[in-house]
Enzyme design. Structure first.
Site, PDB file in Angstrom:
ATOM      1  N   ASP A  79       0.828  -1.205   0.000  1.00 55.14           N
ATOM      2  CA  ASP A  79       0.000   0.000   0.000  1.00 55.14           C
ATOM      3  C   ASP A  79       0.866   1.261   0.000  1.00 55.14           C
ATOM      4  O   ASP A  79       1.798   1.373   0.806  1.00 55.14           O
ATOM      5  CB  ASP A  79      -0.846  -0.040   1.291  1.00 55.14           C
ATOM      6  CG  ASP A  79      -1.930   1.021   1.326  1.00 55.14           C
ATOM      7  OD1 ASP A  79      -2.860   0.932   0.520  1.00 55.14           O
ATOM      8  OD2 ASP A  79      -1.834   1.947   2.165  1.00 55.14           O
ATOM      9  N   GLU A 136       1.464  -0.593  -5.011  1.00 57.22           N
ATOM     10  CA  GLU A 136       0.443   0.387  -5.399  1.00 57.22           C
ATOM     11  C   GLU A 136       1.154   1.739  -5.602  1.00 57.22           C
ATOM     12  O   GLU A 136       0.863   2.717  -4.922  1.00 57.22           O
ATOM     13  CB  GLU A 136      -0.608   0.514  -4.286  1.00 57.22           C
ATOM     14  CG  GLU A 136      -1.836   1.305  -4.678  1.00 57.22           C
ATOM     15  CD  GLU A 136      -2.475   2.049  -3.503  1.00 57.22           C
ATOM     16  OE1 GLU A 136      -1.818   2.266  -2.473  1.00 57.22           O
ATOM     17  OE2 GLU A 136      -3.637   2.442  -3.640  1.00 57.22           O
TER      18      GLU A 136
HETATM   19  C1  BGC Z   1      -5.667   2.014  -0.191  1.00 58.15           C
HETATM   20  C2  BGC Z   1      -6.798   2.807   0.360  1.00 58.15           C
HETATM   21  C3  BGC Z   1      -6.362   3.399   1.673  1.00 58.15           C
HETATM   22  C4  BGC Z   1      -5.074   4.212   1.515  1.00 58.15           C
HETATM   23  C5  BGC Z   1      -4.438   4.491   2.820  1.00 58.15           C
HETATM   24  C6  BGC Z   1      -4.687   3.112  -0.446  1.00 58.15           C
HETATM   25  O1  BGC Z   1      -4.253   3.453  -1.556  1.00 58.15           O
HETATM   26  O2  BGC Z   1      -5.961   1.295  -1.351  1.00 58.15           O
HETATM   27  O3  BGC Z   1      -7.960   2.050   0.500  1.00 58.15           O
HETATM   28  O4  BGC Z   1      -7.357   4.234   2.170  1.00 58.15           O
HETATM   29  O5  BGC Z   1      -4.121   3.536   0.746  1.00 58.15           O
HETATM   30  O6  BGC Z   1      -3.900   3.324   3.353  1.00 58.15           O
END
Ligand code: BGC
Length: 565
Positions: free
Chosen positions: A221, A283
């Site tokens: 993340d 991500e």
């Molecule tokens: C996750 C989100 C989350 C954020 C903070 C992201 O990109 O996919 O759902 O709210 O990170 O952790």
């Protein structure tokens, strides 16, 4: 509008065997997948019990959004213990049972790792709060003195992605106002200080904990947020960029700092030291893709999400450009491109393509007072989009419920909203709850259509979900579920994920896109006029009524095996 075929991308078939290069990875959002104990929140035993249906769907791996211990202020993306399962979802034994069953079924399991921030209930943060300024405990996070005469102003101008300032001031144990801590997301999600080697060590340990338990990898993340520019200087352009960045302009001090790369190299070494072929997908919200490609160099992440593709408007020119950019960038570093149309943060594609021209990035959800998407049009286009995506070589991500053609819940009443974005913006941005509603499995079984037996549901389903239930589609010719199953089966049989890519000149233009993956021609009709296709055998069609020799109608995608003369 120019479609420059001379400089467009070609992509050669993959000769590497690693599973993640071509895998279809299905995202399970645990709280909304399947609820075994009837408390209204999905859980790990619920997932285990339904894994067969994922194996039947034809996916290769499952990525689970966070199920670790958490106060659930951001649906689990606020972790208070990285080495335990939150009791809402079960326990570690349930997790082990789930992994064992998945492996029995030939499915791999990726878990979500949230390294940029913890929950404010994490022991590290609680310790930091009671320790003094400058202590080792405070150094786990970004604690700073405020500006202004009495430190009453935040240390810099950074904004939270969920709205409001990115800083919150603490109260000292003696009741006086204290330092401020940084949170790029909710105030319950303090950012960790990744310049601190102790933080780095702690996470290496967490990685090993889950690898030892048999996970096949991680979805990581917000990795692009982990390192901050030295001294936490002001964002140079908060006026224009808000909490984010402006593509092509100098990177702001909280995103894409170079210091993250050695960390991921270390992680990759750890993954590679395990047996099997463990993988991590970042991500990494880094654009343009030539920048993102740095994150998937051979010794860093195995994959990153292709946000360019996810954010594409559904039109031929944008997709033509974005697909070219994808192959160019990822091929340049020997990484597979990923493709994705949905996740738990964006408006479901069956609604996004429903005639309102909503971009996932700027939508922030659709509420009952907004114009409503056209369901029929949205689904028709979504099916076409998916069939096109699944023919692209590389790895594809699916988000639970898209195989049912689920639309977004766009009429969710304010009292049910749980996404922190809603509260932090006083409802101005309705947030992401609409794509997170529990799945309908069996129509009419309880108020939540078989999500559980009690009908309780942490977010209520809209009435229309009954007709999308899995049991209403299973084995039903022409259903969206059968379309996904068929496409995934054929994709595997023909090894399209490992295949090649080249545009087919006669099918590239404002109203049509066509490409070849091996000897399969894939064409999508973006216009209204029917498009004549060459002779060939129809292998898959996003619309039910397609038969050989028929022209391609609006919004339709077809896979056609060309007849070799
Ligand atoms: C996750 C989100 C989350 C954020 C903070 C992201 O990109 O996919 O759902 O709210 O990170 O952790």
């Amino acid at each position: 509008m120019t479609f420059d075929l001379a400089t467009a991308s070609n992509h050669l078939a993959s000769t590497s065997q690693e599973w993640w290069r071509s895998a279809v990875i299905y995202q399970v959002y645990p709280r909304s997948f399947s609820d075994s104990n009837g408390d209204g929140i999905g859980d790990l035993p619920g997932i285990t019990a339904r894994l067969d249906s994922l194996a039947t769907l034809g996916i290769d791996a499952v990525w689970l959004s966070p199920f670790m211990r958490s106060p659930q202020k951001d649906a689990g993306y606020d972790v208070s213990d990285y080495k335990d399962v939150d009791p809402l979802f079960g326990n570690l034994a349930d997790f082990d049972a789930m992994v064992a069953r998945a492996h029995e079924l030939g499915l791999r399991i990726l878990v979500d790792l949230v390294p940029n921030h913890t929950s404010d209930q994490h022991r590290w943060f609680q310790d930091a709060l009671i320790e003094i300024e400058g202590s080792a405990e405070r150094d786990f996070y970004h604690f700073k003195d405020g500006r202004g005469l009495n430190g009453e102003l935040p240390p810099n101008n950074w904004l939270s992605l969920f709205g409001g300032p990115a800083w919150t001031r603490i109260t000292n144990p003696d009741g006086t106002a204290g330092q401020w801590y940084l949170h790029l997301f909710d105030s319950s999600q303090p950012d960790l200080n990744w310049a601190n080697p102790k933080v780095q060590e702690a996470f290496e340990d967490i990685l090993k904990f889950w690898l030892d338990r048999g996970v096949d990898g991680f979805r990581v993340d917000q990795p692009h947020a982990m390192a901050k520019a030295e001294g936490l200087p002001d964002h140079p352009d908060v006026e224009r960029a808000g909490a984010g960045f402006i593509e092509g302009e100098a990177s702001p001090p909280m995103w894409f700092q170079e210091e993250v790369h050695p960390i991921f190299r270390k992680w990759r070494k750890i993954l590679d030291s395990y047996d099997g072929d463990r993988a991590m997908c970042g991500e990494a919200y880094v654009l343009p893709l030539t920048f993102m490609a740095k994150w998937v160099r051979p010794d860093e992440f195995n994959q990153t999400f292709n946000f360019r593709f996810l954010n594409s408007d559904w039109n031929a020119k944008t997709l033509f450009d974005n697909i070219n950019e994808s192959f160019e960038a990822f091929d340049g570093v020997g990484a597979p491109s990923t493709w994705v149309l949905n996740n738990h943060d964006v408006l479901r594609h069956a609604s996004r393509f429903g005639g309102l021209n909503i971009k996932p990035t700027d939508s922030d959800g659709v509420g009952p007072n907004d114009p409503q998407p056209d369901r029929e049009l949205g689904l028709r286009r979504a099916r076409g989009a998916t069939l096109m995506m699944l023919a692209l070589p590389g790895s594809s991500y699916l988000y639970q419920g898209e195989e049912l053609g689920l639309p977004e819940h766009t009429t969710l009443a304010p009292e049910f909203r749980q996404d922190p974005t809603f509260a932090r913006t006083n409802g101005a941005r309705v947030g992401r709850d609409g794509c997170r509603v529990p799945l309908p499995w069996e129509a009419g079984v309880g108020a939540a259509n078989g999500f559980n037996q009690t009908g309780k549901s942490w977010l209520p389903q809209p009435d229309i979900y009954a007709e999308y239930s899995r049991d209403q589609q299973d084995g039903v010719e022409g259903s969206t579920l059968e379309l996904y199953k068929h496409a995934l089966k054929v994709r595997k049989e023909l090894a399209l994920g490992e295949g090649s890519f080249e545009w087919v000149n006669e099918f590239v233009g404002e109203k049509v896109l066509g490409f070849r993956n091996g000897d399969i021609l894939v064409v999508h009709n973006f216009g209204h006029a029917p498009i004549e296709l060459p002779a060939g055998q129809i292998i898959a069609s996003s619309l039910h009524q397609m038969t050989n020799g028929h022209p391609l109608v609006a919004d339709q995608t077809v896979w056609l095996r060309l007849v070799v003369a």
